[in-house]
Write a protein that holds these residues in place. Structure first.
Motif, PDB file in Angstrom:
ATOM      1  N   ASP A   1       0.827  -1.216   0.000  1.00  0.00           N
ATOM      2  CA  ASP A   1       0.000   0.000   0.000  1.00  0.00           C
ATOM      3  C   ASP A   1       0.861   1.265   0.000  1.00  0.00           C
ATOM      4  N   SER A   2       2.144   1.121  -0.270  1.00  0.00           N
ATOM      5  CA  SER A   2       3.036   2.281  -0.293  1.00  0.00           C
ATOM      6  C   SER A   2       2.722   3.171  -1.494  1.00  0.00           C
ATOM      7  N   LYS A   3       3.150   4.427  -1.415  1.00  0.00           N
ATOM      8  CA  LYS A   3       2.883   5.397  -2.489  1.00  0.00           C
ATOM      9  C   LYS A   3       3.534   4.961  -3.807  1.00  0.00           C
ATOM     10  N   ILE A   4       4.759   4.445  -3.715  1.00  0.00           N
ATOM     11  CA  ILE A   4       5.467   4.007  -4.927  1.00  0.00           C
ATOM     12  C   ILE A   4       4.734   2.835  -5.580  1.00  0.00           C
ATOM     13  N   ALA A   5       4.312   1.879  -4.765  1.00  0.00           N
ATOM     14  CA  ALA A   5       3.590   0.711  -5.286  1.00  0.00           C
ATOM     15  C   ALA A   5       2.281   1.131  -5.950  1.00  0.00           C
TER      16      ALA A   5
END
Length: 323
Positions: free
Chosen positions: A182-186
Motif C-alpha cells: 500500500d506504499s505510495k510508490i507501489a
C-alpha cells in the motif's frame, strides 16, 4: 525544494550525459575523420533517409487525428503536422517537454482540453512502445543463434544462467510486493501499469482502429528503412547484415530517450550495436553522426518553421472568433 532539485536534475543530467558522450565519440573518431566519411558518402541515400523520416512524421500527425475524432474534435491536419514537428524540436532542449507543448498547442489552436490532448499522446506512446517491443522480440527470434553464440563467447555460461534465474526470481518477488503493498510508490506503479493496459486496449475501441494500427506500423517501418538506407551512404557499411541493422536500430532508439534528442548517445549506441557483428568503430561512429545530424537538421528546420507558422496559420481562425 526537493521537487525543484529533481526538475533541475531532469534537465541537466541528460545534457551532461550528452556532452560526455559527444566527447567520448569524438575522442577515438575525431571530427575531421567523420567529415571524411561525410564527404565520401552517397548523398542520395541520405536524402532518401530524410524523405522516409519526413513520411513517418506526416503519418504520426495523421494518426493523431484518429485518436481525437472519438473525443469530438476534428483538428486541422496542418496544426497536427506543426505540433508534431514542434514536439521533436522542443524535446531537444528539455526532455519530454515536447509532449506537454504539443498538448498545449492543440488546446490553444484547436480548443482541445489539455488533459484530453495529453491523454491521446500518452496512448500513442503506448502503441509505439508495443511496436518497439515487437521489433525487439522479432530481432531476438531471428538472431537467436548469433546472439546466443556472442554471449557464450564473451561471457561465462554459468553466470548468464544464474543471472537470468536470479533476475526472474527478483522480478516475481517485486511484482508480488507491488501487488500487495500500500506504499505510495507501489500505488503509482499499479496506476501506471493499469494506465498502460487501458491505453493499449483503447486503441481497439477506436472507430478507425485499423487505420490507426496501419499508421503505427507504417511509422516504424519508415524508421527502420530510414536507418537502413542511410547506412548505404557509407561505403564501409555496404553489405551490412539484417541483424546488425536491427540491433543497431534498437540500440540507437533507446539512446534518444537517454539524452536530449540522442545528442552524443546516438553514434555511441550505433557503434555498440554494430560492434557485436564485428563492424569497426570508425564507420559506425561516422554513420551514427551522419544519421543523427541529418535527421536533427530536418527537425530544426521544420520544427522552427512550425513554431513560426502556427500563429500565422491560425490567425484567420482567431480573427473569426473575435468578430
Amino acid at each position: 525544494m526537493n521537487k525543484k532539485i529533481k526538475n533541475i536534475l531532469k534537465i541537466t543530467l541528460p545534457l551532461i550525459l550528452g556532452v560526455f558522450l559527444v566527447w567520448y565519440s569524438l575522442s577515438d573518431v575525431p571530427l575531421p575523420k567523420i567529415l571524411e566519411f561525410w564527404k565520401s558518402s552517397n548523398k542520395s541515400w541520405i536524402l532518401l533517409g530524410l524523405f522516409l523520416g519526413f513520411l513517418s512524421h506526416l503519418s504520426r500527425a495523421y494518426r493523431w487525428r484518429f485518436q481525437l475524432e472519438p473525443l469530438g474534435y476534428n483538428i486541422k491536419f496542418g496544426n497536427s503536422i506543426m505540433a508534431v514537428f514542434a514536439t521533436y524540436l522542443i524535446n531537444y532542449t528539455i526532455p519530454r517537454a515536447g509532449e506537454v507543448a504539443r498538448a498545449s498547442i492543440l488546446a490553444n489552436y484547436e480548443g482541445v482540453p489539455f488533459e484530453k490532448g495529453f491523454g491521446t499522446i500518452v496512448a500513442e506512446r503506448i502503441a509505439d512502445l508495443i511496436v518497439m517491443l515487437g521489433i525487439i522480440i522479432m530481432t531476438l527470434f531471428l538472431q537467436f543463434d548469433f546472439i546466443y553464440g556472442f554471449l557464450i563467447e564473451k561471457f561465462d555460461v554459468t553466470k548468464i544462467v544464474i543471472a537470468l534465474v536470479l533476475g526472474i526470481v527478483l522480478m516475481m518477488f517485486f511484482l508480488r510486493h507491488i501487488r500487495k503493498s500500500d506504499s505510495k510508490i507501489a500505488l503509482k506503479i499499479r496506476v501506471f501499469v493499469a494506465g498502460l493496459i487501458e491505453g493499449a486496449l483503447s486503441i481497439f475501441k477506436m472507430k478507425k482502429k485499423w487505420a490507426f494500427i496501419f499508421h503505427t506500423l507504417f511509422i516504424w517501418v519508415m524508421y527502420l528503412l530510414m536507418f537502413y538506407v542511410t547506412s548505404l551512404a557509407i561505403d564501409d557499411l555496404n553489405g551490412i547484415s539484417t541483424g546488425a541493422i536491427l540491433i543497431g536500430f534498437i540500440s540507437a532508439s533507446f539512446s534518444i530517450a537517454a539524452t536530449s534528442g540522442g545528442i552524443g548517445a546516438y553514434p555511441v549506441a550505433v557503434y555498440l550495436g554494430f560492434s557485436i557483428f564485428g563492424i569497426t568503430k570508425e564507420p559506425s561512429i561516422a554513420f551514427g553522426w551522419i544519421m543523427w545530424a541529418s535527421q536533427t537538421l530536418m527537425i530544426i528546420i521544420f520544427g522552427g518553421l512550425s513554431l513560426i507558422c502556427l500563429p500565422i496559420y491560425n490567425r484567420k481562425k482567431k480573427n473569426e472568433h473575435i468578430l
